[in-house]
Scaffold this motif. Structure first.
Motif, PDB file in Angstrom:
ATOM      1  N   ALA A  22       0.801  -1.113  -0.074  1.00 19.64           N
ATOM      2  CA  ALA A  22      -0.224   0.129  -0.030  1.00 19.64           C
ATOM      3  C   ALA A  22       0.745   1.246   0.015  1.00 19.64           C
ATOM      4  N   SER A  23       1.946   1.388   0.714  1.00 18.92           N
ATOM      5  CA  SER A  23       2.605   2.358   0.867  1.00 18.92           C
ATOM      6  C   SER A  23       3.504   2.500  -0.573  1.00 18.92           C
ATOM      7  N   VAL A  24       4.126   1.694  -1.249  1.00 17.07           N
ATOM      8  CA  VAL A  24       4.795   1.796  -2.341  1.00 17.07           C
ATOM      9  C   VAL A  24       3.644   2.288  -3.498  1.00 17.07           C
ATOM     10  N   LEU A  27       2.305   5.951  -2.175  1.00 14.64           N
ATOM     11  CA  LEU A  27       3.246   7.163  -2.076  1.00 14.64           C
ATOM     12  C   LEU A  27       4.489   7.311  -3.023  1.00 14.64           C
ATOM     13  N   GLN A  28       4.762   6.080  -3.976  1.00 15.05           N
ATOM     14  CA  GLN A  28       5.954   6.190  -4.601  1.00 15.05           C
ATOM     15  C   GLN A  28       5.474   6.476  -6.226  1.00 15.05           C
ATOM     16  N   ALA A  29       4.010   6.647  -6.377  1.00 17.15           N
ATOM     17  CA  ALA A  29       3.697   6.645  -7.897  1.00 17.15           C
ATOM     18  C   ALA A  29       4.121   7.984  -8.566  1.00 17.15           C
ATOM     19  N   ALA A 118      14.230  -0.147   4.955  1.00 15.90           N
ATOM     20  CA  ALA A 118      12.924  -0.474   4.632  1.00 15.90           C
ATOM     21  C   ALA A 118      11.747   0.105   5.593  1.00 15.90           C
ATOM     22  N   PHE A 119      11.827   1.541   5.241  1.00 16.66           N
ATOM     23  CA  PHE A 119      10.811   2.378   5.772  1.00 16.66           C
ATOM     24  C   PHE A 119       9.545   2.602   5.090  1.00 16.66           C
ATOM     25  N   PHE A 120       8.280   2.311   5.428  1.00 18.20           N
ATOM     26  CA  PHE A 120       7.342   2.221   4.800  1.00 18.20           C
ATOM     27  C   PHE A 120       6.178   2.868   5.711  1.00 18.20           C
ATOM     28  N   VAL A 121       5.561   3.833   5.257  1.00 18.24           N
ATOM     29  CA  VAL A 121       4.240   4.564   6.051  1.00 18.24           C
ATOM     30  C   VAL A 121       3.001   4.253   5.098  1.00 18.24           C
ATOM     31  N   HIS A 122       1.831   4.047   5.858  1.00 17.61           N
ATOM     32  CA  HIS A 122       0.737   3.952   5.022  1.00 17.61           C
ATOM     33  C   HIS A 122       0.376   5.290   4.388  1.00 17.61           C
ATOM     34  N   ALA A 126       0.427   9.156   6.008  1.00 21.08           N
ATOM     35  CA  ALA A 126       1.927  10.032   5.583  1.00 21.08           C
ATOM     36  C   ALA A 126       1.826  11.438   6.357  1.00 21.08           C
ATOM     37  N   ARG A 127       3.152  11.985   6.519  1.00 22.24           N
ATOM     38  CA  ARG A 127       3.123  13.195   6.723  1.00 22.24           C
ATOM     39  C   ARG A 127       2.566  13.612   8.265  1.00 22.24           C
ATOM     40  N   ARG A 128       2.453  12.590   9.099  1.00 21.34           N
ATOM     41  CA  ARG A 128       1.907  12.699  10.415  1.00 21.34           C
ATOM     42  C   ARG A 128       3.210  12.536  11.358  1.00 21.34           C
ATOM     43  N   GLY A 129       4.319  12.622  10.965  1.00 19.67           N
ATOM     44  CA  GLY A 129       5.606  12.373  11.801  1.00 19.67           C
ATOM     45  C   GLY A 129       5.825  10.829  12.356  1.00 19.67           C
ATOM     46  N   ILE A 130       5.070   9.856  11.652  1.00 22.29           N
ATOM     47  CA  ILE A 130       5.190   8.554  11.830  1.00 22.29           C
ATOM     48  C   ILE A 130       6.697   7.861  11.386  1.00 22.29           C
ATOM     49  N   GLY A 131       7.238   8.403   9.926  1.00 29.55           N
ATOM     50  CA  GLY A 131       8.407   7.967   9.891  1.00 29.55           C
ATOM     51  C   GLY A 131       9.562   8.449  10.633  1.00 29.55           C
ATOM     52  N   GLY A 132       9.415   9.691  11.120  1.00 27.97           N
ATOM     53  CA  GLY A 132      10.405  10.295  11.961  1.00 27.97           C
ATOM     54  C   GLY A 132      10.408   9.575  13.339  1.00 27.97           C
ATOM     55  N   MET A 133       9.175   9.152  13.853  1.00 23.79           N
ATOM     56  CA  MET A 133       9.202   8.629  15.054  1.00 23.79           C
ATOM     57  C   MET A 133      10.121   7.136  14.844  1.00 23.79           C
ATOM     58  N   ALA A 154      18.270   5.184  -0.472  1.00 24.54           N
ATOM     59  CA  ALA A 154      16.949   5.864  -0.147  1.00 24.54           C
ATOM     60  C   ALA A 154      16.072   5.999  -1.580  1.00 24.54           C
ATOM     61  N   THR A 155      14.888   5.598  -1.576  1.00 25.56           N
ATOM     62  CA  THR A 155      14.087   5.594  -2.649  1.00 25.56           C
ATOM     63  C   THR A 155      14.131   7.335  -3.145  1.00 25.56           C
ATOM     64  N   LEU A 156      13.618   7.613  -4.226  1.00 26.60           N
ATOM     65  CA  LEU A 156      13.540   8.729  -4.640  1.00 26.60           C
ATOM     66  C   LEU A 156      12.607   9.695  -3.733  1.00 26.60           C
ATOM     67  N   VAL A 159      13.968  10.516  -0.189  1.00 25.98           N
ATOM     68  CA  VAL A 159      15.090  11.596  -0.195  1.00 25.98           C
ATOM     69  C   VAL A 159      14.927  12.702   0.699  1.00 25.98           C
ATOM     70  N   PRO A 160      13.447  13.522   0.277  1.00 24.05           N
ATOM     71  CA  PRO A 160      13.075  14.602   1.186  1.00 24.05           C
ATOM     72  C   PRO A 160      12.980  14.414   2.673  1.00 24.05           C
ATOM     73  N   PHE A 161      12.378  13.220   2.753  1.00 20.63           N
ATOM     74  CA  PHE A 161      12.388  12.799   4.141  1.00 20.63           C
ATOM     75  C   PHE A 161      13.732  12.750   4.994  1.00 20.63           C
ATOM     76  N   ARG A 163      16.720  14.008   3.986  1.00 21.09           N
ATOM     77  CA  ARG A 163      17.208  15.132   4.045  1.00 21.09           C
ATOM     78  C   ARG A 163      16.907  15.886   5.233  1.00 21.09           C
ATOM     79  N   ALA A 164      15.346  16.110   5.248  1.00 17.59           N
ATOM     80  CA  ALA A 164      14.859  16.837   6.484  1.00 17.59           C
ATOM     81  C   ALA A 164      15.477  16.159   7.691  1.00 17.59           C
ATOM     82  N   LYS A 165      15.926  14.999   7.749  1.00 16.64           N
ATOM     83  CA  LYS A 165      16.506  14.383   9.100  1.00 16.64           C
ATOM     84  C   LYS A 165      18.011  14.541   9.387  1.00 16.64           C
TER      85      LYS A 165
HETATM   86  C1  LIG Z   1       9.507   8.232   3.296  1.00 21.17           C
HETATM   87  C2  LIG Z   1       8.334   8.127   4.201  1.00 21.17           C
HETATM   88  C3  LIG Z   1       8.834   6.665   5.133  1.00 21.17           C
HETATM   89  C4  LIG Z   1       8.168   9.414   5.238  1.00 21.17           C
HETATM   90  O1  LIG Z   1       7.207   8.859   6.191  1.00 21.17           O
HETATM   91  P1  LIG Z   1       6.143  10.007   6.933  1.00 21.17           P
HETATM   92  O2  LIG Z   1       5.688   9.367   8.119  1.00 21.17           O
HETATM   93  O3  LIG Z   1       5.565  10.552   5.879  1.00 21.17           O
HETATM   94  O4  LIG Z   1       7.436  11.382   7.360  1.00 21.17           O
HETATM   95  P2  LIG Z   1       7.175  12.042   8.316  1.00 21.17           P
HETATM   96  O5  LIG Z   1       5.876  12.730   8.555  1.00 21.17           O
HETATM   97  O6  LIG Z   1       7.956  11.885   9.675  1.00 21.17           O
HETATM   98  O7  LIG Z   1       8.106  13.598   7.756  1.00 21.17           O
HETATM   99  C5  LIG Z   1       9.101  14.221   8.396  1.00 21.17           C
HETATM  100  C6  LIG Z   1       9.474  15.520   7.520  1.00 21.17           C
HETATM  101  O8  LIG Z   1      10.153  14.798   6.275  1.00 21.17           O
HETATM  102  C7  LIG Z   1      10.008  15.512   5.113  1.00 21.17           C
HETATM  103  N1  LIG Z   1       9.182  14.704   4.069  1.00 21.17           N
HETATM  104  C8  LIG Z   1       8.428  13.529   4.410  1.00 21.17           C
HETATM  105  N2  LIG Z   1       7.935  13.420   3.178  1.00 21.17           N
HETATM  106  C9  LIG Z   1       8.214  14.254   2.328  1.00 21.17           C
HETATM  107  C10 LIG Z   1       7.572  14.486   0.977  1.00 21.17           C
HETATM  108  N3  LIG Z   1       6.752  13.587   0.283  1.00 21.17           N
HETATM  109  N4  LIG Z   1       7.920  15.438   0.484  1.00 21.17           N
HETATM  110  C11 LIG Z   1       8.805  16.542   0.980  1.00 21.17           C
HETATM  111  N5  LIG Z   1       9.282  16.479   2.471  1.00 21.17           N
HETATM  112  C12 LIG Z   1       8.774  15.221   2.852  1.00 21.17           C
HETATM  113  C13 LIG Z   1       9.158  16.735   5.852  1.00 21.17           C
HETATM  114  O9  LIG Z   1      10.175  17.601   5.903  1.00 21.17           O
HETATM  115  C14 LIG Z   1       8.518  16.150   6.893  1.00 21.17           C
HETATM  116  O10 LIG Z   1       8.320  17.037   7.760  1.00 21.17           O
HETATM  117  P3  LIG Z   1       6.678  17.991   7.738  1.00 21.17           P
HETATM  118  O11 LIG Z   1       5.887  17.159   7.388  1.00 21.17           O
HETATM  119  O12 LIG Z   1       6.466  18.519   8.924  1.00 21.17           O
HETATM  120  O13 LIG Z   1       6.950  18.963   6.397  1.00 21.17           O
HETATM  121  C15 LIG Z   1       6.902   7.929   3.350  1.00 21.17           C
HETATM  122  O14 LIG Z   1       7.000   8.872   2.581  1.00 21.17           O
HETATM  123  C16 LIG Z   1       6.906   6.491   2.679  1.00 21.17           C
HETATM  124  O15 LIG Z   1       6.502   5.487   3.155  1.00 21.17           O
HETATM  125  N6  LIG Z   1       7.141   6.603   1.521  1.00 21.17           N
HETATM  126  C17 LIG Z   1       6.848   5.289   0.397  1.00 21.17           C
HETATM  127  C18 LIG Z   1       8.028   4.251   1.020  1.00 21.17           C
HETATM  128  C19 LIG Z   1       9.311   4.646   0.792  1.00 21.17           C
HETATM  129  O16 LIG Z   1       9.693   5.362  -0.378  1.00 21.17           O
HETATM  130  N7  LIG Z   1      10.421   4.525   1.870  1.00 21.17           N
HETATM  131  C20 LIG Z   1      11.683   5.230   1.839  1.00 21.17           C
HETATM  132  C21 LIG Z   1      12.463   3.861   1.611  1.00 21.17           C
HETATM  133  S1  LIG Z   1      14.069   4.342   1.644  1.00 21.17           S
END
Ligand SMILES: CC(C)(COP(=O)(O)OP(=O)(O)OC[C@H]1O[C@@H](n2cnc3c(N)ncnc32)[C@H](O)[C@@H]1OP(=O)(O)O)[C@@H](O)C(=O)NCCC(=O)NCCS
Length: 193
Positions: A22-24, A27-29, A118-122, A126-133, A154-156, A159-161, A163-165
């Motif tokens: 579901a995440s791929v 969120l990756q489309a 292997a980070f994946f958020v549903h 998304a964008r609720r801080g779960i990946g960050g936690m 990192a997948t494309l 990358v922004p996630f 980078r933000a960390k």
């Molecule tokens: C990458 C991923 C894990 C991030 O999870 P998330 O829970 O949405 O991330 P967070 O809410 O903790 O984001 C923290 C910060 O990262 C940055 N960020 C995260 N997703 C972003 C996006 N799509 N575009 C720009 N910045 C982004 C932002 O600065 C964000 O803070 P903000 O929401 O206050 O602006 C999620 O997008 C995901 O599951 N993607 C699909 C699977 C994947 O590609 N995983 C990476 C494998 S390497």
């Protein structure tokens, strides 16, 4: 939101697979074609059971979601599995059990970078801080194990996630997917402490 980060268990594997798909797809489309995503789901993305066995893979559960919020995410013992991710003390940079390019030998914390894996958020969460936690939990555990650097492929989308960390882009790479397709990724790293 009542979020709990806990270690993933072998019993979570079927739900983790659903969450990853579901995440791929959700969120990756915007970053990869449908053909790349479906191929990557077959050959690269997936659960790495070695991480679960090592106790280095986390699951994020939402325990108080109700009504519309319940839709789209997975149910596990009444809670919703909304995210997953881990770290590794082993050489494999990315890829689930089915990925051919694995190297399970152990890294040296004094010399090597631990891997973020292997980070994946549903998509509904998304964008609720779960990946960050989850990332904070991984960084703390890798630090406690003696590692002072972290890196990942990192997948494309990731990358922004990352980078933000505080992770820096080190080099671009392409993962072969078969059928003439590749998956562009970026190797990123960060020193901790
Ligand atoms: C990458 C991923 C894990 C991030 O999870 P998330 O829970 O949405 O991330 P967070 O809410 O903790 O984001 C923290 C910060 O990262 C940055 N960020 C995260 N997703 C972003 C996006 N799509 N575009 C720009 N910045 C982004 C932002 O600065 C964000 O803070 P903000 O929401 O206050 O602006 C999620 O997008 C995901 O599951 N993607 C699909 C699977 C994947 O590609 N995983 C990476 C494998 S390497």
């Amino acid at each position: 939101m009542a979020l709990r980060i806990r270690l993933a268990e072998a019993g979570d594997i079927p739900l983790l697979r659903e969450l990853i798909e579901a995440s791929v797809r959700g969120l990756q489309a915007g970053d990869y074609s449908a053909a790349q995503l479906e191929s990557a789901l077959r050959t690269v993305y997936g659960v790495d059971t070695q991480l679960i066995a090592d106790g280095t893979y986390f699951a994020a559960e939402e325990t108080e979601a109700s009504g519309g919020e319940r839709s789209g995410a997975k149910s596990s013992g009444g809670a919703l599995l909304v995210g997953c991710g881990g770290w590794s003390k082993r050489k494999t940079l990315f890829g689930g059990d089915q990925f051919a390019g694995r190297e399970d030998s152990l890294l040296d914390p004094a010399r090597d970078a631990a891997k973020i894996r292997a980070f994946f958020v549903h998509p509904a969460w998304a964008r609720r801080g779960i990946g960050g936690m989850i990332l904070a939990a991984c960084e703390a555990a890798a630090w406690a194990a003696g590692f002072r650097r972290l890196e990942m492929g990192a997948t494309l989308t990731g990358v922004p996630f990352y980078r933000a960390k505080g992770y820096a882009e080190l080099e671009a790479a392409e993962v072969p997917l078969g059928d003439g397709l590749t998956l562009p990724i970026v190797v990123m790293g960060k020193s901790c402490g």
